[in-house]
Scaffold this motif. Structure first.
Motif, short mmCIF file in Angstrom:
data_model
loop_
_atom_site.label_atom_id
_atom_site.label_comp_id
_atom_site.label_asym_id
_atom_site.label_seq_id
_atom_site.Cartn_x
_atom_site.Cartn_y
_atom_site.Cartn_z
N PRO A 34 0.81 -1.15 0.08
CA PRO A 34 -0.07 -0.11 0.02
C PRO A 34 0.88 1.35 0.10
O PRO A 34 1.95 1.48 0.47
N ILE A 35 0.48 2.40 -0.72
CA ILE A 35 0.72 3.63 -0.79
C ILE A 35 -0.17 4.42 0.10
O ILE A 35 -1.40 4.62 -0.43
N GLU A 36 0.30 5.03 1.13
CA GLU A 36 -0.63 5.98 1.78
C GLU A 36 -0.33 7.56 1.38
O GLU A 36 0.77 8.05 0.73
N ILE A 37 -1.28 8.32 1.26
CA ILE A 37 -1.19 9.70 0.77
C ILE A 37 -1.87 10.35 2.12
O ILE A 37 -3.15 10.57 2.38
N LEU A 38 -0.90 11.39 2.47
CA LEU A 38 -1.11 12.03 3.73
C LEU A 38 -1.50 13.54 2.90
O LEU A 38 -1.23 14.03 2.10
N ARG A 39 -2.74 13.96 3.71
CA ARG A 39 -3.01 15.37 3.49
C ARG A 39 -3.12 16.14 4.45
O ARG A 39 -3.72 15.92 5.47
N ILE A 40 -2.20 17.20 4.11
CA ILE A 40 -1.59 18.23 5.29
C ILE A 40 -2.19 19.52 4.94
O ILE A 40 -1.80 20.30 3.95
N VAL A 41 -3.15 20.16 5.84
CA VAL A 41 -3.72 21.71 5.52
C VAL A 41 -2.69 22.39 6.41
O VAL A 41 -2.57 22.39 7.53
N ALA A 42 -2.20 23.44 5.64
CA ALA A 42 -1.34 24.56 5.96
C ALA A 42 -1.76 25.93 5.59
O ALA A 42 -1.35 26.32 4.45
N GLY A 43 -2.62 26.58 6.28
CA GLY A 43 -3.17 27.91 5.93
C GLY A 43 -4.12 27.60 4.64
O GLY A 43 -5.01 26.82 4.61
N ASP A 44 -3.84 28.39 3.41
CA ASP A 44 -4.45 28.30 2.21
C ASP A 44 -3.72 27.20 1.34
O ASP A 44 -4.20 27.03 0.15
N LEU A 45 -2.94 26.49 1.88
CA LEU A 45 -2.13 25.23 0.88
C LEU A 45 -2.49 23.99 1.57
O LEU A 45 -2.72 23.73 2.64
N VAL A 46 -2.66 23.01 0.66
CA VAL A 46 -3.11 21.54 0.88
C VAL A 46 -1.75 20.86 0.38
O VAL A 46 -1.64 21.07 -0.96
N HIS A 47 -0.98 20.22 1.16
CA HIS A 47 0.13 19.35 0.83
C HIS A 47 -0.51 17.99 0.90
O HIS A 47 -1.15 17.20 1.71
N TYR A 48 -0.19 17.03 -0.37
CA TYR A 48 -0.42 15.67 -0.33
C TYR A 48 0.80 15.03 -0.54
O TYR A 48 1.57 15.49 -1.64
N VAL A 49 1.23 14.25 0.40
CA VAL A 49 2.53 13.73 0.49
C VAL A 49 2.40 12.10 0.34
O VAL A 49 1.61 11.63 1.31
N THR A 50 3.25 11.45 -0.59
CA THR A 50 3.00 9.96 -0.65
C THR A 50 3.97 9.38 0.72
O THR A 50 4.77 9.98 1.05
N LEU A 51 3.52 8.19 1.14
CA LEU A 51 4.08 7.68 2.24
C LEU A 51 4.26 6.07 1.69
O LEU A 51 2.93 5.41 1.76
N GLY A 52 5.30 5.51 1.31
CA GLY A 52 5.38 4.07 0.58
C GLY A 52 6.17 3.86 -0.52
O GLY A 52 6.65 2.81 -0.71
N GLY A 53 6.45 4.92 -1.15
CA GLY A 53 7.26 4.78 -2.32
C GLY A 53 8.62 4.59 -1.87
O GLY A 53 9.44 3.93 -2.55
N SER A 54 9.46 5.17 -0.77
CA SER A 54 10.59 4.78 -0.24
C SER A 54 10.81 3.50 0.50
O SER A 54 11.68 3.33 1.05
N ARG A 55 9.56 2.93 0.64
CA ARG A 55 9.88 1.49 1.34
C ARG A 55 11.13 0.68 0.97
O ARG A 55 11.71 -0.02 1.80
N HIS A 56 11.23 0.66 -0.59
CA HIS A 56 12.51 -0.19 -1.19
C HIS A 56 13.17 0.84 -1.94
O HIS A 56 12.55 1.85 -2.81
N PRO A 57 14.28 0.57 -2.09
CA PRO A 57 15.25 1.51 -2.73
C PRO A 57 14.79 1.16 -4.40
O PRO A 57 14.63 0.31 -5.01
#
Length: 193
Positions: A34-57
């Motif tokens: 699984p790849i997780e997508i984190l949604r982080i709200v910071a003021g008027d910006l929304v950051h979508y960050v992947t988590l799982g692509g770095s599991r393996h080189p």
């Protein structure tokens, strides 16, 4: 070595949020963890960050044996001026991009143009993305593992993707700057090239 725990802790620290204030979606593809997508709200910006692509080189897809420790590792971050909705398909698109090293043997790097073959989210004119360097610091892992790098994801239209293929990534970035285009605006027009 729990790579994902380190990556999660570092990215939350970078944005100054705790896990309780972060929404997450999980995307799963056949044969891929699984790849997780984190949604982080910071003021008027929304950051979508992947988590799982770095599991393996990431490694050479033609190699007979993959090195489980050595090789570049990467995660992706997309920043928009407003969110595009939970059911927009954006999480799936980011999951596809983050899984590309495992599925297609792609090594993610700055200035890479990646084709999605469909809209990045529902009704979006963007069918490709341009990767760039991120201001999120690398996550240092114990030796001999290489650090995890973050790459920005900038959605691009088919015309802009063609421009990158002909003139290069920097030429498109220069055109955006000249035209005053805010690439973080999910409703932005295509660059007039």
């Amino acid at each position: 070595m729990d790579v994902l725990a380190s990556v999660r802790a570092d990215v939350l620290d970078h944005f100054g949020v705790d896990a309780a204030r972060v929404d997450a979606a999980s995307v799963t593809f056949l044969g891929v963890e699984p790849i997780e997508i984190l949604r982080i709200v910071a003021g008027d910006l929304v950051h979508y960050v992947t988590l799982g692509g770095s599991r393996h080189p990431m490694g050479d897809p033609t190699a007979l044996l993959a090195d489980p420790l050595r090789g570049p590792r990467a995660e992706l971050v997309l920043t928009l001026r407003s969110g595009v909705g939970a059911s927009s398909g954006l999480a799936k698109s980011l999951g596809i991009l983050a899984a590309a090293p495992v599925v297609e043997g792609v090594v993610l790097q700055a200035d890479a143009l990646m084709e999605l073959g469909e809209s990045m989210w529902h009704d979006a004119p963007f069918t490709s993305v341009l990767l760039g360097d991120s201001d999120i610091p690398d996550v240092v892992l114990p030796d001999p593992a290489e650090p995890v790098r973050y790459f920005t994801v900038t959605p691009v239209t088919a015309t802009e993707a063609a421009w990158v293929r002909v003139r290069g990534a920097q030429a498109l970035r220069d055109a955006w700057q000249e035209a005053g285009i805010d690439v973080r605006d999910p409703t932005r027009p295509a660059a007039n090239l």
